[in-house]
Design a protein around this motif. Structure first.
Motif, short mmCIF file in Angstrom:
data_model
loop_
_atom_site.label_atom_id
_atom_site.label_comp_id
_atom_site.label_asym_id
_atom_site.label_seq_id
_atom_site.Cartn_x
_atom_site.Cartn_y
_atom_site.Cartn_z
N HIS A 92 -3.84 -7.98 9.27
CA HIS A 92 -3.60 -6.63 8.76
C HIS A 92 -4.72 -6.20 7.82
O HIS A 92 -5.42 -7.03 7.26
CB HIS A 92 -2.28 -6.60 7.98
CG HIS A 92 -1.09 -6.86 8.83
ND1 HIS A 92 -0.71 -8.14 9.18
CD2 HIS A 92 -0.19 -6.04 9.40
CE1 HIS A 92 0.37 -8.07 9.94
NE2 HIS A 92 0.71 -6.81 10.08
N CYS B 82 -2.24 3.53 0.74
CA CYS B 82 -0.89 3.03 0.53
C CYS B 82 -0.25 3.73 -0.67
O CYS B 82 -0.83 3.79 -1.75
CB CYS B 82 -0.92 1.53 0.29
SG CYS B 82 0.71 0.81 0.01
N CYS C 189 6.97 -0.46 5.40
CA CYS C 189 6.47 -1.57 6.21
C CYS C 189 7.31 -2.82 5.97
O CYS C 189 7.60 -3.57 6.90
CB CYS C 189 5.01 -1.83 5.92
SG CYS C 189 4.62 -2.10 4.18
N CYS D 190 9.71 -4.80 8.90
CA CYS D 190 9.31 -6.14 9.34
C CYS D 190 10.52 -6.99 9.71
O CYS D 190 11.35 -7.30 8.86
CB CYS D 190 8.51 -6.83 8.22
SG CYS D 190 7.91 -8.45 8.70
N TYR E 176 1.13 -6.10 -3.17
CA TYR E 176 1.24 -6.06 -1.72
C TYR E 176 0.91 -7.45 -1.19
O TYR E 176 -0.18 -7.95 -1.44
CB TYR E 176 0.28 -5.02 -1.12
CG TYR E 176 0.68 -4.59 0.26
CD1 TYR E 176 1.32 -3.39 0.46
CD2 TYR E 176 0.42 -5.38 1.37
CE1 TYR E 176 1.70 -2.98 1.74
CE2 TYR E 176 0.80 -5.00 2.63
CZ TYR E 176 1.44 -3.80 2.81
OH TYR E 176 1.83 -3.42 4.05
N CYS F 257 5.28 -2.92 11.43
CA CYS F 257 4.90 -2.44 10.11
C CYS F 257 3.85 -1.34 10.22
O CYS F 257 3.88 -0.36 9.47
CB CYS F 257 4.36 -3.59 9.26
SG CYS F 257 3.05 -4.53 10.06
N VAL F 258 2.95 -1.47 11.18
CA VAL F 258 1.91 -0.45 11.39
C VAL F 258 2.55 0.85 11.87
O VAL F 258 2.17 1.94 11.43
CB VAL F 258 0.86 -0.95 12.40
CG1 VAL F 258 -0.13 0.12 12.75
CG2 VAL F 258 0.16 -2.19 11.87
N CYS G 43 4.33 2.80 8.91
CA CYS G 43 3.53 3.32 7.80
C CYS G 43 3.31 4.83 7.96
O CYS G 43 2.68 5.27 8.92
CB CYS G 43 2.19 2.60 7.73
SG CYS G 43 1.20 3.10 6.33
N LEU H 96 -1.71 0.99 6.77
CA LEU H 96 -1.71 -0.36 7.30
C LEU H 96 -2.10 -0.34 8.77
O LEU H 96 -1.50 0.36 9.58
CB LEU H 96 -0.31 -0.97 7.14
CG LEU H 96 -0.16 -2.45 7.44
CD1 LEU H 96 -1.00 -3.28 6.48
CD2 LEU H 96 1.28 -2.86 7.35
#
Length: 180
Positions: free
Chosen positions: A39, A51, A57, A61, A89, A102-103, A106, A111
């Motif tokens: 990442h 961020c 994210c 997960c 983070y 998670c991508v 966002c 991310l």
């Protein structure tokens, strides 16, 4: 009976072929351009972090590998254009399954996943990546946060007009002039 000889035929056919061995550490094979590896936390063209510490994210997960703790920006110390930023983070690569959810979660496209895939170590603690290890490197024209916003007066200039800033080749020159 005939099926057994067919099975032996496959065995004998492959027994005398040349073995394909990859010399991995010495002969490094590049990955496909869209391969998802490690990442990366991205930055705006002036160096501020994308961020905003929303923790979406971490919620997305399935392996519970991401830990985010948001912090509040002040006018003296601004790390992102919004009201908040990700002060802590961490991604635990011992738990990460590389799914990319998670991508997708966002909202600021902070991310992303890069091509780097060598995530092996003999120390378990070294496989928990911190914010400093995940941040994208500073490119020419970027300034290390904390610093005031350079691409506009509010976060709408960053998030709504961000593609225009990123495509404009003069943005780096404008950022350098404002820094001086």
């Amino acid at each position: 009976m005939l099926e057994a000889f067919k099975g032996f035929g496959v065995t004998f056919g492959t027994m005398f072929k040349k073995v394909v061995t990859e010399q991995y550490p010495e002969d490094f094979r590049p990955t496909a351009p869209r391969y998802h590896g490690r990442h990366q936390l991205n930055r705006h063209p002036d160096g501020l972090e994308k961020c905003v510490g929303c923790e979406l994210c971490a919620w997305a997960c399935p392996a519970d590998a991401i830990y985010v703790e948001g912090g509040d920006n002040t006018e003296e110390e601004r790390f992102s254009p919004g009201e908040r930023y990700g002060s802590i983070y961490q991604i635990n690569y011992l738990r990460c399954i590389g799914c990319g959810l998670c991508v997708e979660a966002c909202p600021t496209r902070s991310l992303t996943m890069i091509n780097f895939y060598e995530l092996a170590d003999d120390n378990r603690q070294d496989l928990i990546y911190t914010k400093e290890q995940l941040m994208a490197p500073l490119l020419p024209g970027m300034e290390q946060p904390p610093h005031p916003m350079r691409l506009g007066d509010d976060e709408q200039d960053y998030y709504v007009h961000a593609p225009a800033h990123a495509k404009d080749p003069n943005v780096a020159d404008q950022v350098e002039e404002q820094v001086k």
